[in-house]
Design a protein around this motif. Sequence first.
Motif, PDB file in Angstrom:
ATOM      1  N   ASN A 310       0.823  -1.202   0.000  1.00  0.00           N
ATOM      2  CA  ASN A 310       0.000   0.000   0.000  1.00  0.00           C
ATOM      3  C   ASN A 310       0.865   1.263   0.000  1.00  0.00           C
ATOM      4  O   ASN A 310       0.415   2.333  -0.434  1.00  0.00           O
ATOM      5  CB  ASN A 310      -0.946   0.023   1.199  1.00  0.00           C
ATOM      6  CG  ASN A 310      -0.208   0.244   2.507  1.00  0.00           C
ATOM      7  OD1 ASN A 310       0.569  -0.606   2.932  1.00  0.00           O
ATOM      8  ND2 ASN A 310      -0.433   1.381   3.126  1.00  0.00           N
ATOM      9  N   ASP A 350       2.034  -8.832  -1.656  1.00  0.00           N
ATOM     10  CA  ASP A 350       2.809  -7.839  -0.905  1.00  0.00           C
ATOM     11  C   ASP A 350       4.254  -8.314  -0.806  1.00  0.00           C
ATOM     12  O   ASP A 350       4.778  -8.590   0.276  1.00  0.00           O
ATOM     13  CB  ASP A 350       2.198  -7.635   0.481  1.00  0.00           C
ATOM     14  CG  ASP A 350       2.873  -6.515   1.261  1.00  0.00           C
ATOM     15  OD1 ASP A 350       3.486  -5.639   0.618  1.00  0.00           O
ATOM     16  OD2 ASP A 350       2.788  -6.511   2.503  1.00  0.00           O
ATOM     17  N   SER A 380      -0.033   5.424  -3.381  1.00  0.00           N
ATOM     18  CA  SER A 380      -0.209   4.736  -2.106  1.00  0.00           C
ATOM     19  C   SER A 380      -1.659   4.798  -1.637  1.00  0.00           C
ATOM     20  O   SER A 380      -2.454   5.604  -2.107  1.00  0.00           O
ATOM     21  CB  SER A 380       0.735   5.326  -1.052  1.00  0.00           C
ATOM     22  OG  SER A 380       0.495   6.710  -0.875  1.00  0.00           O
ATOM     23  N   SER A 381      -1.980   3.937  -0.693  1.00  0.00           N
ATOM     24  CA  SER A 381      -3.351   3.846  -0.186  1.00  0.00           C
ATOM     25  C   SER A 381      -3.317   3.511   1.306  1.00  0.00           C
ATOM     26  O   SER A 381      -2.246   3.369   1.900  1.00  0.00           O
ATOM     27  CB  SER A 381      -4.123   2.755  -0.938  1.00  0.00           C
ATOM     28  OG  SER A 381      -3.684   1.460  -0.536  1.00  0.00           O
ATOM     29  N   TYR A 383      -4.830   0.747   2.494  1.00  0.00           N
ATOM     30  CA  TYR A 383      -5.256  -0.650   2.570  1.00  0.00           C
ATOM     31  C   TYR A 383      -4.779  -1.278   3.875  1.00  0.00           C
ATOM     32  O   TYR A 383      -3.692  -0.974   4.371  1.00  0.00           O
ATOM     33  CB  TYR A 383      -4.686  -1.408   1.364  1.00  0.00           C
ATOM     34  CG  TYR A 383      -5.160  -2.827   1.225  1.00  0.00           C
ATOM     35  CD1 TYR A 383      -6.498  -3.164   1.404  1.00  0.00           C
ATOM     36  CD2 TYR A 383      -4.267  -3.840   0.898  1.00  0.00           C
ATOM     37  CE1 TYR A 383      -6.929  -4.475   1.257  1.00  0.00           C
ATOM     38  CE2 TYR A 383      -4.682  -5.153   0.747  1.00  0.00           C
ATOM     39  CZ  TYR A 383      -6.022  -5.468   0.937  1.00  0.00           C
ATOM     40  OH  TYR A 383      -6.435  -6.767   0.801  1.00  0.00           O
TER      41      TYR A 383
END
Length: 421
Positions: A310, A350, A380-381, A383
């Motif tokens: 993320n 990931d 980016s986030s 999450y």
Amino acid sequence: MDHFLYRDGALFAEDIPVADIAAAVGTPFYVYSTATLLRHFRLFDEALEGLDHLVCYAMKASSNQAILKTLAQAGAGMDVVSGGEYRRARAAGVPGEKIVFSGVGKTAAEVQLALEGGIRQFNVESEPEMQVINDTALAMGVVAPITIRVNPDVDAKTHAKIATGKSENKFGIPISRARDVYALAATLPGLEVIGIDVHIGSQLTELEPFEAAYVKVAELTEQLRADGHSIRRLDLGGGLGIPYARDNQAPPLPMDYGAMIKRTLGHLGCEIEIEPGRLIAGNAGLMVSEVIYVKSGEDRDFLIIDGAMNDLIRPAMYEAYHDIVPVIEPAPGVEPATYDIVGPVCETGDTFARQRQMPPVAAGDLVAFRSAGAYGAVMSSEYNSRPLIPEVLVNEDQFAVIRRRPTFDEMINRDSLPSWL
């Protein structure tokens, strides 16, 4: 070249130890070098010396206000692809006449925003979009300057997800139909046709695809002028790649790229625009992370770090390579270890690297992802409810947090409960 170098066994960002920044802001975080940003912008500007030109930074690479202002003060224009990016550019002090609006899905509201605030040109991607720009301009009593993006059907020889110049891609108008589309544009009173736009993809490592596209643009320029159109500006897009792996062959230099532009297009007397993003910002940034655990699996060791997909999605999304180095320089002759380097997000995707050889590290050590300045923070986030990580800008022996890490309460309180709950 960048300004992230080892000194006396420690990785520095310009004149500041990276470990000092980590101690101040916590990990993970992004850190950018002002000197590298400016050096790379000036390389492009110098490469086009002798031509009437403008280097428009492609904001989608990294759009923090501090980065935009740094480049704007050096003379950069901006290439935007949304109303939000347009607002960011204006907030950073970029005048409308130095902003180019690209992208395939411009809405009438975005067109109106740009016409009200000032715009250098719209790079038009389709006939329906052209009609929307025309109608919006007429309703406002203004004329909108446009180029038309042509798709030259050239293989950029890059990753399929970032190739934009082949016939099957969603971008632009087929070059075979360009003359008809320009003829249509000439009948629309809300538009002023000023040039041609082309962009074939990102992370190109050879000049040949650029040259193939630009030769086609030169031919089209002559044809359109013969048809009566005033073609005085050529927007050539961006796309020049950077060396993500230090041991790989380096992509062409901006100076070589500029020489090729002069050779293929210089005789036309047009103003040249280019829109580099990755090459300006990519090597100007690191993502710094801390090792949480070193885990032994059945046939491999896992380096589990506190940065995750993320925070930096490029490896998961594009199978992208980033050089990953310890912040403390290894001793000479130390034997490398082999790791799968992974984050804590609950996804097998990931994963930053598989079976990567690097100097051995332990829990608590810091590692730096090189060439992370482009398409890192902007993609980016939150999450897994992981906060967006800080961004830091270094200028010689000073650093400042230019985007702080939000608190968990700030994240949670953005949600709203309906009345029945």
